[in-house]
Write a protein that holds these residues in place. Structure first.
Motif, short mmCIF file in Angstrom:
data_model
loop_
_atom_site.label_atom_id
_atom_site.label_comp_id
_atom_site.label_asym_id
_atom_site.label_seq_id
_atom_site.Cartn_x
_atom_site.Cartn_y
_atom_site.Cartn_z
N MET A 1 0.89 -1.24 -0.11
CA MET A 1 0.06 0.14 -0.23
C MET A 1 1.03 1.20 0.08
O MET A 1 1.65 1.40 0.89
N SER A 2 0.81 2.15 -0.88
CA SER A 2 1.49 3.27 -1.13
C SER A 2 0.86 4.47 -0.37
O SER A 2 -0.58 4.38 -0.60
N VAL A 3 1.64 5.24 0.16
CA VAL A 3 1.02 6.46 0.71
C VAL A 3 0.87 7.65 -0.12
O VAL A 3 1.93 7.99 -0.78
N GLU A 4 -0.25 8.50 -0.29
CA GLU A 4 -0.30 9.65 -1.15
C GLU A 4 0.18 10.77 -0.42
O GLU A 4 -0.56 11.22 0.40
N PHE A 5 1.12 11.39 -0.75
CA PHE A 5 1.40 12.58 -0.26
C PHE A 5 0.83 13.88 -0.78
O PHE A 5 0.54 13.68 -2.18
N GLU A 6 0.52 15.00 -0.12
CA GLU A 6 0.20 16.15 -1.00
C GLU A 6 1.18 17.17 -0.73
O GLU A 6 1.80 17.42 0.23
N VAL A 7 1.52 17.86 -1.72
CA VAL A 7 2.38 18.84 -1.78
C VAL A 7 1.69 20.19 -1.83
O VAL A 7 0.72 20.60 -2.37
N ARG A 8 1.85 21.22 -0.67
CA ARG A 8 1.48 22.69 -0.66
C ARG A 8 2.43 23.36 -0.53
O ARG A 8 3.73 23.19 -0.02
N ALA A 9 2.53 24.86 -0.82
CA ALA A 9 3.45 25.71 -0.87
C ALA A 9 3.45 26.27 0.40
O ALA A 9 2.66 26.27 1.13
N LEU A 10 4.80 26.93 0.80
CA LEU A 10 5.01 27.40 1.95
C LEU A 10 4.41 28.77 2.19
O LEU A 10 4.75 29.73 1.15
N ASP A 11 3.48 29.08 2.76
CA ASP A 11 2.87 30.40 2.68
C ASP A 11 2.32 30.53 4.28
O ASP A 11 2.63 29.76 5.11
N VAL A 12 1.38 31.61 4.46
CA VAL A 12 0.90 31.81 5.94
C VAL A 12 0.11 30.94 6.33
O VAL A 12 0.18 30.46 7.69
N GLU A 13 -0.67 30.11 5.60
CA GLU A 13 -1.31 29.02 5.89
C GLU A 13 -0.77 27.62 6.44
O GLU A 13 -1.12 27.28 7.24
N THR A 14 0.41 27.49 5.71
CA THR A 14 1.21 26.29 6.02
C THR A 14 2.37 26.62 7.07
O THR A 14 3.04 25.58 7.27
N TRP A 15 2.56 27.69 7.27
CA TRP A 15 3.64 28.35 8.15
C TRP A 15 3.50 27.55 9.57
O TRP A 15 4.66 27.00 9.76
N PRO A 16 2.46 27.13 10.19
CA PRO A 16 2.57 26.51 11.48
C PRO A 16 2.87 25.29 11.15
O PRO A 16 3.63 24.67 12.22
N ALA A 17 2.48 24.40 10.36
CA ALA A 17 2.96 22.91 9.83
C ALA A 17 4.46 22.93 9.90
O ALA A 17 5.24 22.07 10.19
N PHE A 18 5.07 23.90 8.97
CA PHE A 18 6.58 23.98 8.60
C PHE A 18 7.26 24.23 10.04
O PHE A 18 8.07 23.64 10.20
N ALA A 19 6.82 25.31 10.81
CA ALA A 19 7.42 25.55 11.93
C ALA A 19 7.37 24.41 12.94
O ALA A 19 8.25 24.22 13.73
N GLU A 20 6.29 23.73 13.15
CA GLU A 20 6.43 22.55 13.86
C GLU A 20 7.20 21.63 13.65
O GLU A 20 8.16 21.00 14.53
#
Length: 188
Positions: A1-20
Motif C-alpha cells: 500500500m503506497s501513501v499518497e502525499f500532498e504538496v503545498r506551498a509554504l505560505d502563511v497558512e502552511t507556516w504553522p506546520a512548517f514551524a512545527e
C-alpha cells in the motif's frame, strides 16, 4: 500500500506546520530555519533570528518551498527561489568559475524530519517544486545535488538533495562544483 502525499506551498497558512517540523528537529541543522541560502549565516546569528527572518519572508512572499504533507503533518520540503531570493550558494568559487548565465530558479535545500526519511519525501518535494515553478512562469532551474556514488553519506551532506531525485525529474549534470556535488539544470 503506497501513501499518497500532498504538496503545498509554504505560505502563511502552511507556516504553522512548517514551524512545527522545524522546531521538532532542533531548528534544522542546529537552528538554520532554512535561511542559509537567503542570508549569510555567521557568528552572532541566533536560531531565533533565523526563525524570525524565515517567518517574515513567508509573510512577505519572499521565500518559496514545496512542503510535503501526510494528512495535516508536514514531513519535509524542497526550497526554491530566484537567485535574488537565494543569493548564497555552496562552493561559490567553483560555482562562479563555470557560470555563464544565472538561472531563473535555484533549488537550494531539502529537509525531511527525523523518523520520516526513506519514504521518498525529497523526490515528491522536488516534483512539487517543479510544478510550483511552472505555475510561477517557469524557466531554467538549477540544483546542486550531492552524488553519493554508492557511498554512505550523512543526511547533513544531502541538504542540497540527492542526485537520484534530480535525475528522476529530468535534470542534466552541467558541471561539478566539488568532488561529489554538481550543478544540474532543467528547463520548466
Amino acid at each position: 500500500m503506497s501513501v499518497e502525499f500532498e504538496v503545498r506551498a509554504l505560505d502563511v497558512e502552511t507556516w504553522p506546520a512548517f514551524a512545527e517540523l522545524v522546531e521538532a528537529n532542533n531548528g534544522v541543522w542546529g537552528g538554520c530555519w532554512c535561511v542559509g541560502f537567503h542570508v549569510k549565516l555567521g557568528k552572532g546569528r541566533t536560531p531565533q533570528q533565523n526563525r524570525e527572518e524565515k517567518e517574515a519572508r513567508v509573510r512577505s512572499g519572499d521565500t518559496h518551498a514545496a512542503l510535503v504533507f501526510d494528512g495535516e503533518k508536514c514531513l519535509g520540503w524542497c526550497q526554491f527561489g530566484s537567485p535574488e531570493e537565494l543569493p548564497e550558494v555552496k562552493s561559490r568559487r567553483l560555482y562562479e568559475k563555470g557560470l555563464t548565465e544565472l538561472p531563473d530558479w535555484r533549488v537550494t535545500c531539502f529537509f525531511t524530519g527525523k523518523g520520516l526519511r526513506g519514504r521518498g519525501v525529497a523526490d515528491v518535494a522536488l516534483g512539487g517544486a517543479l510544478v510550483q515553478i511552472g505555475q510561477l512562469g517557469g524557466g531554467v532551474v538549477e540544483g546542486y545535488p550531492e552524488e553519493t556514488d554508492d557511498r554512505k553519506v550523512s543526511g547533513s551532506f544531502l541538504h542540497t538533495g540527492p542526485m537520484a531525485a534530480f535525475e528522476n525529474h529530468g535534470f542534466t549534470r552541467t558541471r561539478p562544483i566539488s568532488p561529489h556535488r554538481w550543478v544540474v539544470t532543467r528547463t520548466v
